[in-house]
Design an enzyme around this catalytic site. Structure first.
Site, short mmCIF file in Angstrom:
data_model
loop_
_atom_site.label_atom_id
_atom_site.label_comp_id
_atom_site.label_asym_id
_atom_site.label_seq_id
_atom_site.Cartn_x
_atom_site.Cartn_y
_atom_site.Cartn_z
N TYR A 142 0.85 -1.19 0.00
CA TYR A 142 0.00 0.00 0.00
C TYR A 142 0.88 1.23 0.00
CZ TYR A 142 -3.40 3.50 1.65
OH TYR A 142 -4.19 4.62 1.78
N ASP A 237 9.41 2.77 -0.33
CA ASP A 237 8.38 3.43 0.47
C ASP A 237 8.57 3.03 1.93
OD1 ASP A 237 6.18 4.50 1.67
OD2 ASP A 237 4.69 3.55 0.35
N LYS A 265 4.35 8.78 8.86
CA LYS A 265 4.07 8.19 10.18
C LYS A 265 5.05 8.65 11.26
CE LYS A 265 1.05 4.75 8.31
NZ LYS A 265 1.10 4.06 7.05
C1 PLP Z 1 0.49 4.62 5.67
C2 PLP Z 1 1.23 4.39 4.44
C3 PLP Z 1 1.15 5.27 3.33
C4 PLP Z 1 0.16 6.41 3.29
O1 PLP Z 1 0.42 7.38 4.24
P1 PLP Z 1 -0.77 8.38 4.68
O2 PLP Z 1 -0.09 9.35 5.59
O3 PLP Z 1 -1.80 7.53 5.35
O4 PLP Z 1 -1.27 9.01 3.44
C5 PLP Z 1 1.97 5.05 2.25
N1 PLP Z 1 2.83 4.02 2.24
C6 PLP Z 1 2.94 3.16 3.26
C7 PLP Z 1 3.94 2.06 3.18
C8 PLP Z 1 2.14 3.30 4.38
O5 PLP Z 1 2.22 2.41 5.38
#
Ligand code: PLP
Length: 440
Positions: A142, A237, A265
């Site tokens: 994701y 990511d 995060k």
């Molecule tokens: C949470 C997450 C996102 C999205 O971040 P948001 O701040 O919720 O938009 C993108 N990539 C990864 C791997 C994530 O865990």
């Protein structure tokens, strides 16, 4: 007032009563979610003053636990000077230099307000820099809810049984190629087929959105190598893994050399802040230095930046990750040996401060493996955990998080509760299966 009452109220104004889907507890067939009013250390407290040991940690950011006094104090000092200026502040560079200490490959960076925005900008950069159209992503990973990345995702999307979303033009997802995770062969084949048209590959090096599944060394080094060979950008990511699985994230853990990294995060310590960064010749392509556009009214917001700085300062304390890793390992082994002693089939993946237990004999290596789990038992399991006072991720496809505030005693107690709840859930599920089959 009850949760049910608050949920009725919130459902009048928010779709599904929430502002992010997984919070609704819909996947675990609970009629309404808990409304939380406070967090203290490793605990969250709901509107009825019930206290839960928290394994969600705001889905990753709260690595020091809730309401950490050092962080709160830094934010308080910052906000007394005003909440937002729409002008540069000195603290932004201070945070960037701290980030570079952990991620030296982020030679330049840009702050955004969410992980979604960071990955969106990373993809735009990859296409803009290479002048090529295709992005490769992996099934079950994701990367936020951008049109071009919301294809074959894990977590919230997977549990709703959507591979994509309505409202996304086919034309957008046409240029997103999706491949199985941990499968170097299919990646090689894909590069052969599209060789001069691939702008970049984006990957969670430790996947955290289909449960926790570590990438294999072979898989990750194949991505890196093929990207290098075909002049495509290698995008790691690290929105979930950055500062968690190691100080320098999965990049450090595996010794990767990505072109671009996204953070989120933890880097905002619980306030909205995310980052896209990497090789300076690429990041310098962003406006106003270059032709690729990105902007944000609240990008680099002072309160978020100070939450970030203080969060990182605490992470730089010697032995932080070592200690968190030992705690995670202790916890997972305690759960695992408890389940084993009851003859309950399971497997587990864990990394520093994150883990997932699976009702599978062998630890899954991709989304296909994960989706083999039956869902029914998990609903009983989740429900039972709530009753025991554990706030657990309300989905089979989410990773749990452990913070520095979780003590060994709390984790020992939690492990016992988990084993009890698991045992109950499996038996209960068996009985209800029996009943439905025999029309009882
Ligand atoms: C949470 C997450 C996102 C999205 O971040 P948001 O701040 O919720 O938009 C993108 N990539 C990864 C791997 C994530 O865990």
């Amino acid at each position: 007032m009850s949760h049910e009452f608050y949920f009725k109220e919130s459902s009048k104004v928010f779709p599904g009563g929430v502002n992010s889907p997984v919070r609704a507890f819909k996947q675990v067939e609970q009629p309404f979610p808990l409304f939380i009013k406070q967090g203290i250390g490793s605990f969250v407290i709901d509107v009825n003053d019930q206290k839960y040991l928290d394994f969600v940690g705001s889905w990753g950011p709260m690595i020091h636990g809730h309401a950490h006094p050092y962080i709160l104090n830094k934010v308080k000092i910052a906000i007394e000077n005003g909440l937002s200026f729409g002008a540069p502040t000195v603290a932004e560079s201070e945070l960037a230099f701290l980030i570079q200490k952990a991620f030296p490959s982020m030679e330049k960076m840009r702050f955004t307000s969410s992980g979604t925005e960071a990955t969106m900008t990373a993809v735009r950069l990859a296409r803009g820099v290479t002048q090529k159209p295709y992005i490769i992503k992996f099934i079950g990973c994701y990367h936020g809810h951008n049109d071009s990345l919301l294809v074959d995702c894990g977590s919230g999307v997977a549990t709703f049984g959507q591979t994509t979303s309505d409202g996304i033009l086919q034309a957008c997802s046409t240029y997103t190629l999706t491949l199985p995770y941990n499968d170097p062969q299919s990646l090689k084949a894909c590069f052969l087929e599209y060789q001069h048209q691939i702008a970049g590959v984006i990957v969670e090096a430790v996947a955290g959105n289909m449960g926790c599944i570590p990438g294999t060394v072979e898989f990750l080094s194949t991505i890196q190598h093929l990207c290098y060979q075909h002049k495509a950008l290698f995008i790691v990511d690290e929105v979930m893994t950055g500062f968690r699985v190691a100080l320098g994230g999965a990049t450090e853990l595996y010794g990767l050399q990505p072109d671009l990294i996204t953070l989120g995060k933890i880097v905002g310590g619980g306030l909205p802040l995310a980052v896209v960064g990497g090789k300076k010749e690429y990041i310098a392509q962003l406006a106003p230095e270059g032709p690729i556009y990105h902007a944000g009214t609240l990008s680099g917001n002072p309160a978020a930046v100070h939450a970030g700085i203080s969060t990182l300062e605490l992470l730089f304390e010697k032995g932080f990750h070592q200690h968190l890793h030992e705690k995670t390992s202790f916890f997972c082994q305690a759960v695992s040996s408890g389940l084993k002693s009851k003859g309950l089939i399971h497997s587990v993946h864990y990394c520093t401060g994150m883990a997932t237990f699976y009702a599978l004999e062998h630890p899954p290596m991709n989304f296909h493996d994960v989706s083999y789990q039956s869902k029914n038992w998990f609903n009983f399991f989740f429900d039972q955990l709530l009753k025991e006072g554990l706030y657990w991720p309300p989905s089979l496809f989410e990773s749990l998080f452990i913070s520095a505030a979780h003590t060994e005693d709390q984790l020992r107690w939690a492990a016992e509760s988990i084993v009890k709840a698991w045992d109950y859930a499996i038996q209960h599920n068996r009985n209800s299966d029996f009943q439905s089959k025999h029309g009882v």
